[in-house]
Design an enzyme around this catalytic site. Structure first.
Site, PDB file in Angstrom:
ATOM      1  N   LEU A  73       0.822  -1.215   0.000  1.00 37.29           N
ATOM      2  CA  LEU A  73       0.000   0.000   0.000  1.00 37.29           C
ATOM      3  C   LEU A  73       0.854   1.262   0.000  1.00 37.29           C
ATOM      4  O   LEU A  73       0.542   2.240  -0.678  1.00 37.29           O
ATOM      5  CB  LEU A  73      -0.951  -0.002   1.197  1.00 37.29           C
ATOM      6  CG  LEU A  73      -1.998  -1.117   1.160  1.00 37.29           C
ATOM      7  CD1 LEU A  73      -2.944  -1.010   2.352  1.00 37.29           C
ATOM      8  CD2 LEU A  73      -2.806  -1.074  -0.135  1.00 37.29           C
ATOM      9  N   LEU A  74       1.928   1.232   0.746  1.00 39.90           N
ATOM     10  CA  LEU A  74       2.814   2.403   0.798  1.00 39.90           C
ATOM     11  C   LEU A  74       3.402   2.694  -0.587  1.00 39.90           C
ATOM     12  O   LEU A  74       3.344   3.825  -1.084  1.00 39.90           O
ATOM     13  CB  LEU A  74       3.945   2.123   1.786  1.00 39.90           C
ATOM     14  CG  LEU A  74       5.023   3.189   1.836  1.00 39.90           C
ATOM     15  CD1 LEU A  74       4.875   3.993   3.111  1.00 39.90           C
ATOM     16  CD2 LEU A  74       6.408   2.597   1.787  1.00 39.90           C
TER      17      LEU A  74
ATOM     18  N   TRP B  17       2.787   5.990  -2.895  1.00 39.12           N
ATOM     19  CA  TRP B  17       3.874   6.877  -3.330  1.00 39.12           C
ATOM     20  C   TRP B  17       3.810   7.139  -4.840  1.00 39.12           C
ATOM     21  O   TRP B  17       4.433   8.080  -5.323  1.00 39.12           O
ATOM     22  CB  TRP B  17       5.231   6.280  -2.963  1.00 39.12           C
ATOM     23  CG  TRP B  17       5.559   6.364  -1.493  1.00 39.12           C
ATOM     24  CD1 TRP B  17       4.720   6.763  -0.486  1.00 39.12           C
ATOM     25  CD2 TRP B  17       6.804   6.044  -0.869  1.00 39.12           C
ATOM     26  NE1 TRP B  17       5.373   6.704   0.725  1.00 39.12           N
ATOM     27  CE2 TRP B  17       6.648   6.268   0.518  1.00 39.12           C
ATOM     28  CE3 TRP B  17       8.026   5.576  -1.334  1.00 39.12           C
ATOM     29  CZ2 TRP B  17       7.676   6.054   1.443  1.00 39.12           C
ATOM     30  CZ3 TRP B  17       9.059   5.359  -0.428  1.00 39.12           C
ATOM     31  CH2 TRP B  17       8.886   5.597   0.954  1.00 39.12           C
TER      32      TRP B  17
ATOM     33  N   LYS C 255      -1.303  -2.157 -10.894  1.00 42.03           N
ATOM     34  CA  LYS C 255      -1.120  -3.613 -11.033  1.00 42.03           C
ATOM     35  C   LYS C 255      -0.424  -4.051  -9.758  1.00 42.03           C
ATOM     36  O   LYS C 255       0.787  -3.958  -9.618  1.00 42.03           O
ATOM     37  CB  LYS C 255      -0.263  -3.915 -12.258  1.00 42.03           C
ATOM     38  CG  LYS C 255      -0.546  -5.259 -12.941  1.00 42.03           C
ATOM     39  CD  LYS C 255      -0.424  -6.474 -12.027  1.00 42.03           C
ATOM     40  CE  LYS C 255       1.002  -6.969 -11.902  1.00 42.03           C
ATOM     41  NZ  LYS C 255       1.159  -7.996 -10.854  1.00 42.03           N
TER      42      LYS C 255
ATOM     43  N   GLY D 232      10.227  -2.762  -7.899  1.00 45.10           N
ATOM     44  CA  GLY D 232      10.394  -4.211  -7.881  1.00 45.10           C
ATOM     45  C   GLY D 232      11.837  -4.561  -8.122  1.00 45.10           C
ATOM     46  O   GLY D 232      12.740  -3.738  -7.909  1.00 45.10           O
ATOM     47  N   SER D 233      12.042  -5.764  -8.598  1.00 47.59           N
ATOM     48  CA  SER D 233      13.415  -6.269  -8.726  1.00 47.59           C
ATOM     49  C   SER D 233      14.130  -5.662  -9.932  1.00 47.59           C
ATOM     50  O   SER D 233      13.490  -5.186 -10.878  1.00 47.59           O
ATOM     51  CB  SER D 233      13.379  -7.788  -8.858  1.00 47.59           C
ATOM     52  OG  SER D 233      12.679  -8.128 -10.029  1.00 47.59           O
TER      53      SER D 233
ATOM     54  N   THR E 178      13.153  -7.435 -13.301  1.00 47.60           N
ATOM     55  CA  THR E 178      11.866  -7.009 -13.880  1.00 47.60           C
ATOM     56  C   THR E 178      11.983  -5.579 -14.407  1.00 47.60           C
ATOM     57  O   THR E 178      11.451  -5.269 -15.475  1.00 47.60           O
ATOM     58  CB  THR E 178      10.736  -7.106 -12.827  1.00 47.60           C
ATOM     59  OG1 THR E 178      10.760  -8.407 -12.257  1.00 47.60           O
ATOM     60  CG2 THR E 178       9.390  -6.864 -13.442  1.00 47.60           C
TER      61      THR E 178
ATOM     62  N   GLU F 291      12.071   2.091  -9.406  1.00 48.79           N
ATOM     63  CA  GLU F 291      12.610   1.930  -8.043  1.00 48.79           C
ATOM     64  C   GLU F 291      12.992   0.464  -7.911  1.00 48.79           C
ATOM     65  O   GLU F 291      12.120  -0.389  -7.781  1.00 48.79           O
ATOM     66  CB  GLU F 291      11.552   2.266  -6.995  1.00 48.79           C
ATOM     67  CG  GLU F 291      11.149   3.722  -6.929  1.00 48.79           C
ATOM     68  CD  GLU F 291      12.183   4.597  -6.248  1.00 48.79           C
ATOM     69  OE1 GLU F 291      13.287   4.124  -5.927  1.00 48.79           O
ATOM     70  OE2 GLU F 291      11.871   5.778  -6.047  1.00 48.79           O
TER      71      GLU F 291
ATOM     72  N   CYS G 229      13.534  -2.855   0.481  1.00 51.24           N
ATOM     73  CA  CYS G 229      14.554  -2.536  -0.526  1.00 51.24           C
ATOM     74  C   CYS G 229      15.753  -1.856   0.128  1.00 51.24           C
ATOM     75  O   CYS G 229      16.879  -2.004  -0.330  1.00 51.24           O
ATOM     76  CB  CYS G 229      13.965  -1.663  -1.619  1.00 51.24           C
ATOM     77  SG  CYS G 229      13.115  -0.240  -0.965  1.00 51.24           S
TER      78      CYS G 229
ATOM     79  N   GLU H 295      21.239  -9.165  -3.751  1.00 55.46           N
ATOM     80  CA  GLU H 295      20.159  -8.860  -2.816  1.00 55.46           C
ATOM     81  C   GLU H 295      19.671 -10.171  -2.184  1.00 55.46           C
ATOM     82  O   GLU H 295      19.289 -11.095  -2.896  1.00 55.46           O
ATOM     83  CB  GLU H 295      19.023  -8.180  -3.587  1.00 55.46           C
ATOM     84  CG  GLU H 295      18.058  -7.473  -2.698  1.00 55.46           C
ATOM     85  CD  GLU H 295      16.994  -6.723  -3.496  1.00 55.46           C
ATOM     86  OE1 GLU H 295      16.501  -7.261  -4.506  1.00 55.46           O
ATOM     87  OE2 GLU H 295      16.650  -5.605  -3.099  1.00 55.46           O
TER      88      GLU H 295
HETATM   89  P1  NAD Z   1       9.137  -8.243  -8.821  1.00 62.42           P
HETATM   90  O1  NAD Z   1       9.999  -7.479  -9.747  1.00 62.42           O
HETATM   91  O2  NAD Z   1       9.115  -9.716  -8.940  1.00 62.42           O
HETATM   92  O3  NAD Z   1       7.615  -7.788  -8.978  1.00 62.42           O
HETATM   93  C1  NAD Z   1       7.203  -6.450  -8.805  1.00 62.42           C
HETATM   94  C2  NAD Z   1       5.934  -6.218  -9.596  1.00 62.42           C
HETATM   95  O4  NAD Z   1       6.224  -6.346 -10.984  1.00 62.42           O
HETATM   96  C3  NAD Z   1       4.815  -7.212  -9.319  1.00 62.42           C
HETATM   97  O5  NAD Z   1       3.577  -6.537  -9.367  1.00 62.42           O
HETATM   98  C4  NAD Z   1       4.928  -8.188 -10.480  1.00 62.42           C
HETATM   99  O6  NAD Z   1       3.725  -8.848 -10.792  1.00 62.42           O
HETATM  100  C5  NAD Z   1       5.319  -7.254 -11.602  1.00 62.42           C
HETATM  101  N1  NAD Z   1       6.009  -7.889 -12.721  1.00 62.42           N
HETATM  102  C6  NAD Z   1       6.740  -9.048 -12.715  1.00 62.42           C
HETATM  103  N2  NAD Z   1       7.196  -9.322 -13.963  1.00 62.42           N
HETATM  104  C7  NAD Z   1       6.753  -8.329 -14.764  1.00 62.42           C
HETATM  105  C8  NAD Z   1       6.891  -8.038 -16.155  1.00 62.42           C
HETATM  106  N3  NAD Z   1       7.592  -8.846 -16.966  1.00 62.42           N
HETATM  107  N4  NAD Z   1       6.340  -6.918 -16.644  1.00 62.42           N
HETATM  108  C9  NAD Z   1       5.638  -6.081 -15.837  1.00 62.42           C
HETATM  109  N5  NAD Z   1       5.443  -6.317 -14.525  1.00 62.42           N
HETATM  110  C10 NAD Z   1       5.995  -7.414 -13.984  1.00 62.42           C
HETATM  111  O7  NAD Z   1       9.541  -7.784  -7.361  1.00 62.42           O
HETATM  112  P2  NAD Z   1       8.961  -8.290  -5.960  1.00 62.42           P
HETATM  113  O8  NAD Z   1       9.534  -9.627  -5.642  1.00 62.42           O
HETATM  114  O9  NAD Z   1       7.475  -8.135  -5.937  1.00 62.42           O
HETATM  115  O10 NAD Z   1       9.564  -7.197  -4.956  1.00 62.42           O
HETATM  116  C11 NAD Z   1      10.829  -7.305  -4.408  1.00 62.42           C
HETATM  117  C12 NAD Z   1      11.810  -6.420  -5.136  1.00 62.42           C
HETATM  118  O11 NAD Z   1      11.365  -5.078  -5.117  1.00 62.42           O
HETATM  119  C13 NAD Z   1      13.177  -6.386  -4.500  1.00 62.42           C
HETATM  120  O12 NAD Z   1      14.170  -6.471  -5.489  1.00 62.42           O
HETATM  121  C14 NAD Z   1      13.224  -5.036  -3.815  1.00 62.42           C
HETATM  122  O13 NAD Z   1      14.507  -4.510  -3.616  1.00 62.42           O
HETATM  123  C15 NAD Z   1      12.432  -4.211  -4.751  1.00 62.42           C
HETATM  124  N6  NAD Z   1      11.921  -3.030  -4.056  1.00 62.42           N
HETATM  125  C16 NAD Z   1      12.445  -1.811  -4.370  1.00 62.42           C
HETATM  126  C17 NAD Z   1      12.015  -0.668  -3.710  1.00 62.42           C
HETATM  127  C18 NAD Z   1      12.566   0.693  -4.039  1.00 62.42           C
HETATM  128  O14 NAD Z   1      11.947   1.680  -3.677  1.00 62.42           O
HETATM  129  N7  NAD Z   1      13.675   0.815  -4.720  1.00 62.42           N
HETATM  130  C19 NAD Z   1      11.032  -0.792  -2.716  1.00 62.42           C
HETATM  131  C20 NAD Z   1      10.522  -2.049  -2.416  1.00 62.42           C
HETATM  132  C21 NAD Z   1      10.970  -3.168  -3.108  1.00 62.42           C
END
Ligand code: NAD
Length: 488
Positions: A151-152, A156, A171, A223-224, A227, A245, A279, A378
């Site tokens: 949610l946070l 943001w 999404k 996310g990662s 991705t 991010e 993260c 990570e």
């Molecule tokens: P993830 O990349 O697996 O998924 C994140 C989101 O992307 C999910 O909604 C997922 O369904 C979607 N996604 C996956 N594949 C995709 C694609 N091919 N196209 C479009 N969308 C897609 O990450 P996660 O496991 O959910 O989260 C953990 C990661 O997020 C860690 O690497 C962490 O460091 C990072 N993170 C970064 C921050 C930041 O602010 N920099 C904050 C929190 C988490």
């Protein structure tokens, strides 16, 4: 099954099948959501495009009030949201209470910032002219959100995007979609249809069509790294605005002057909040060689005292991890380090007393170095690897020896060291003596492979506004610099 939210209505859309959402503390299925696909993204984009026509033109007073109303609804549904978030994400209740406080305040903050300015006026080249800069919304923004602060990290993106006059398609992560849908039902329901849409589904099936859609000019993604790189490869040729991010491998440096007991508490909080799934979690700790024994003992003693358990229990300090594959990653990092000579001082295994749930004991290691996965990649789990340094300069070099540059922490009251640290460390946030504390007005984001986006602050609003320069001459008359050249 909880339904998606498109054009102000809850719908199963064209989804083929559903995705089960599991409680990480018990491994029980909580509910399910539609397995959305490209057709659902298409409906949401069309609804966002239609809503954008009037949302972008809405007066600041009305839009500000509507965003404040989101914040008040979050506050009035706080208890239910905290409970649901704890069920689907797993971290302790107190951490989720804090997450919800941030969500409400983020909407209040951007409600006001959105009406604060729309650009600037600049001196014209000639007296008869008027030049000004407009900061304009892009259109439909795709907000792709992870599970760790569902949610946070959604707020943001959504709050500044809406405040700037965009409409959004959220999404959520397939692991934590229930709270986003709850927000749609109870906190976004007063907004005009299509201003906020929520499409549930897997990344490859719902996230990717959003990233590739020609009518979605901005992708705001947390996310990662993998991705993020994939999304960038789709979006860059389409000249989309990318707001990424990504991951981190944050370090904490303990300086010699730090008090061992306080340092132990600060390190444990920075490394183990949300079971290390932040993260900006501290994933590397550098301790000064002359006092290594004292700092190590204090950290081990404090980490041993932490209570592992379900997030819903008020005495829990560290909850479960989000899933089995995430636990497998920390296990592999710890095992690799152990096999190569590192010593596990506490933890390093699944708890014997919790048979269900994806738990892993908070783990402190020593004897690690930068060739090991646990110091390079990570880990995203409850690990505290400790490495000794011999000079403060060396500590800074070690901090910078990472492809990531999200945040960094220093524990010290020595002003020379503090100045050297914030000047020489390459990271988007530097925390001195108070790790992981954010500020609504302080931009949050990374350098290097952590992605260059910034959330929060005026910078966070500007990510969702594009710049237009208007040059206006009050006098429409022949100019000496027009054709034909060589006029007398
Ligand atoms: P993830 O990349 O697996 O998924 C994140 C989101 O992307 C999910 O909604 C997922 O369904 C979607 N996604 C996956 N594949 C995709 C694609 N091919 N196209 C479009 N969308 C897609 O990450 P996660 O496991 O959910 O989260 C953990 C990661 O997020 C860690 O690497 C962490 O460091 C990072 N993170 C970064 C921050 C930041 O602010 N920099 C904050 C929190 C988490």
């Amino acid at each position: 099954m909880k339904l998606m939210y498109i054009n102000g209505e809850f719908t199963k859309g064209k989804a083929q099948g559903e995705i089960e959402v599991t409680n990480p503390a018990t491994e029980e299925v909580l509910n399910s959501v539609p397995r959305g696909n490209a057709e659902d993204v298409e409906s949401a984009v069309q609804s966002g495009k239609e809503a954008f026509k009037s949302w972008r033109k809405m007066g600041a007073n009305e839009r500000t009030n509507l965003l404040h109303e989101v914040a008040s609804k979050v506050k009035s549904h706080n208890e239910e949201l905290v409970h649901l978030l704890t069920l689907e994400e797993g971290k302790p209740i107190s951490e989720n209470e804090e997450e919800l406080e941030w969500v409400a305040n983020t909407f209040d903050y951007y409600a006001e910032l959105g009406r604060h300015d729309r650009g600037r006026v600049i001196p014209p080249g000639e007296h008869s002219q008027f030049n000004f800069i407009l900061r304009e919304p892009y259109g439909v923004v795709g907000c792709i959100v992870p599970w760790n602060f569902p949610l946070l990290l959604m707020a943001w993106k959504v709050a500044p995007a809406l405040a700037a006059g965009n409409t959004v398609i959220i999404k959520p992560s397939e692991m934590t979609p229930l709270t986003a849908l709850y927000m749609a039902e109870h906190c976004f329901d007063h907004l005009p249809a299509g201003v906020v849409n929520v499409v549930t589904g897997f990344g490859a099936e719902a996230g990717e069509p959003l990233a590739k859609h020609a009518d979605v000019p901005v992708i705001a993604f947390t996310g990662s790294l993998a991705t993020g790189q994939r999304i960038a490869s789709h979006a860059a040729p389409m000249m989309k605005k990318l707001h990424l991010e990504l991951g981190g491998k944050d370090a904490t440096v303990i300086a010699e002057d730090a008090d061992p007991e306080l340092a132990a508490k600060a390190v444990a909080y920075a490394a183990l909040i949300n079971a290390g799934q932040v993260c900006t979690s501290t994933e590397r700790v550098y301790i000064p060689k002359p006092k290594a024994k004292q700092f190590t003992e204090a950290i081990v003693e404090h980490v041993k005292s932490l209570r592992l358990g379900p997030g819903l229990e008020s005495t829990t300090d560290v909850g479960p991890m989000i899933g089995d594959s995430y636990r497998a990653k920390i296990e592999s990092h710890v095992e690799e380090a152990r096999a190569r000579g590192a010593k596990v001082l506490t933890g390093g295994q699944r708890p014997k007393n919790l048979s269900k749930g994806w738990y892993y004991e908070p783990t402190v290691l020593t004897g690690v170095d930068h060739t090991m996965l646990i110091m390079r990649e990570e880990t995203f789990g409850p690990a505290v690897p400790l490495m000794e340094y011999t000079s403060f300069e060396q500590a800074i070099d070690l901090v910078n020896d990472s492809p990531y540059g999200l945040g960094a922490v220093l524990l010290s009251e020595d002003p020379k060291k503090i100045k050297m640290f914030f000047e020489d460390v390459k990271a988007g946030t530097i925390w001195i003596n108070d790790p992981l504390t954010d500020n609504y007005a302080g931009p949050f984001g990374g350098m290097k492979y952590s992605g260059g986006a910034r959330e929060l602050g005026i910078e966070g609003l500007d990510q969702f506004r594009e710049t237009k320069h208007v040059h206006w001459d009050f006098n429409f008359e022949d100019k000496s610099y027009w054709f034909p050249y060589g006029r007398e």
